[in-house]
Enzyme design. Structure first.
Site, short mmCIF file in Angstrom:
data_model
loop_
_atom_site.label_atom_id
_atom_site.label_comp_id
_atom_site.label_asym_id
_atom_site.label_seq_id
_atom_site.Cartn_x
_atom_site.Cartn_y
_atom_site.Cartn_z
N TYR A 38 53.28 7.91 -22.99
CA TYR A 38 51.92 7.36 -23.70
C TYR A 38 52.70 6.30 -24.50
O TYR A 38 53.35 5.65 -24.01
CB TYR A 38 51.22 8.48 -24.71
CG TYR A 38 49.92 8.18 -25.14
CD1 TYR A 38 48.73 7.98 -24.10
CD2 TYR A 38 49.47 8.19 -26.25
CE1 TYR A 38 47.59 7.71 -24.24
CE2 TYR A 38 48.01 8.04 -26.66
CZ TYR A 38 47.26 7.57 -25.69
OH TYR A 38 45.98 7.43 -25.92
N LYS A 93 37.38 24.25 -2.16
CA LYS A 93 37.85 23.09 -1.58
C LYS A 93 38.92 22.68 -1.92
O LYS A 93 39.78 22.20 -1.15
CB LYS A 93 36.60 22.14 -1.63
CG LYS A 93 36.55 21.21 -0.27
CD LYS A 93 35.96 21.82 1.02
CE LYS A 93 35.69 20.91 1.79
NZ LYS A 93 35.16 21.24 2.93
#
Length: 398
Positions: A38, A93
């Protein structure tokens, strides 16, 4: 059935609700890690991507991230369940993408009042992804949505219900015809169902050499006199003739491909087909005709369904993970007809090769070889990743 319901619900609830989680690919254990993950370190790749957008493929997961996205209007065989209720399917999926091709997925369920609203949502979020897998969107809106997104995005857009089905059907049919001593160029093919899957299958088969295809829907044979045709089935319409019904079309047909509904094929119509016919009854979860009924009428047929408890399952999991793997590896901007044909050909060829022991073990089989009950590879065949993905990648690079 009660036992299945309980096991399915328990599977999705325990030990953690759902089937997906997000895991970090980099360590974040020290102050140094945090400063790189970060602020302030993250600003460096941000500026690199700002100057060169292609660097997103170097410094983010974009190149291995697919959106599986739906509006929930055509979920499995359940119809319009709405976006939220479709989420278990989209998560499923995603599991298959990861399990079979190592591709990460965010499943996205969109409440959209119109196709244009759905399209704009996908366009707005597309920078995140390396590709878009459209799923469970009702026809005819699915055609418009896919065509528009393909024109407006520079990443692959693929409606699996259409094109994944087409790839698997084409691969299986090539092998079934070979076993029956027939060729795709000369056989008479009848489709029952002229929606998304049926139209896409017919178009891909035409590209692969089929010359005699008759489409049939609820209103009968799709011919050029029909006033209710849309852009995706109009070019599949045949010249008007005395052939008006499914029964008419089935006379001396070599191939029946059903992408319609349970029990939609009267088994007696199989009697009128040509010698050594091929029957693909692909409605899920219940086929147009049961294999037991079809085989009771004819002993010279080769049959496939969409179910795993019958031989020759036409399963889209044989296509979409590997098609996208090849497309991502090639950094393709779209999925072409050549890429789909390459996938179909690779799948067809793989079924001719000796089956690995690990596949036999996965399916509790003593032996399995190319023949009437094995015309398409099994989903747990580890060779699919290299064989199909490489074929797609090569086609994309060409």
């Amino acid at each position: 059935m009660d036992d299945l319901k309980k096991r399915a619900l328990d599977y999705h609830q325990f030990p953690t609700p759902g089937k997906l989680s997000v895991e970090s690919t980099k360590p974040c254990l020290t102050q140094e890690d945090l400063s790189l993950a970060y602020t302030p370190g993250v600003a460096v790749p941000v500026l690199a991507i700002k100057d060169n957008p292609q660097d997103a493929y170097k410094y983010t997961n974009k190149g291995n991230l697919i959106a599986v996205i739906t509006d929930g209007t055509a979920v499995l065989g359940l119809g319009n369940t709405g976006a939220l209720a479709s989420k278990p399917v989209m998560e499923g999926k995603a599991v298959l993408f990861k399990r079979f091709a190592g591709i990460d997925v965010f499943d996205i369920e969109v409440n959209a009042a119109t196709p244009d609203e759905f399209i704009q949502t996908v366009i707005n979020i597309a920078p995140t992804f390396g590709g878009i897998n459209l799923e469970d969107i009702a026809a005819p809106h699915c055609f418009y949505i896919e065509d528009t997104l393909k024109a407006r995005l520079d990443i692959p857009v693929f409606h699996d219900d259409q094109h994944g089905t087409a790839v698997i059907v084409s691969a299986a049919l090539l092998n079934a015809l070979k076993l029956q001593g027939k060729s795709i160029e000369t056989v008479k093919i009848v489709f029952l169902g002229a929606g998304a899957a049926g139209c896409s299958c017919a178009k891909l088969l035409k590209l692969m050499g089929a010359t005699n295809i008759t489409m049939v829907d609820r209103k009968g044979v799709v011919d050029t006199n029909r006033q209710d045709l849309h852009s995706n089935n109009r070019d599949l319409a045949i010249k008007p003739s005395e052939v008006k019904t499914l029964a008419d079309a089935m006379q001396e047909a070599d191939v029946f491909i059903g992408v319609s509904a349970k029990n939609a094929l009267d088994a007696n119509l199989i009697k009128s087909m040509a010698a050594k016919p091929v029957i693909f009854a692909l409605a899920n979860p219940d086929p147009e005709v049961l294999p037991s009924d079809a085989h009771a009428i004819r002993d010279d047929i080769i049959m496939a369904t969409g179910r795993s408890d019958f031989p020759n399952q036409v399963n889209n999991a044989l296509c979409f993970p590997y098609l996208f793997r090849g497309a991502l590896d090639a950094k393709a901007k779209k999925i072409t007809e050549e890429m789909k044909m390459a996938a179909a050909q690779a799948l067809s060829e793989l079924a001719h090769e000796p089956v690995p022991a690990e596949v036999l073990k996965a399916y509790n089989l003593a032996e399995l070889s190319f023949g009437p009950e094995y015309i398409i590879p099994k989903p747990f065949d580890p060779r699919l990743l290299e064989k199909v993905s490489n074929a797609v990648k090569e086609a994309a690079l060409k």
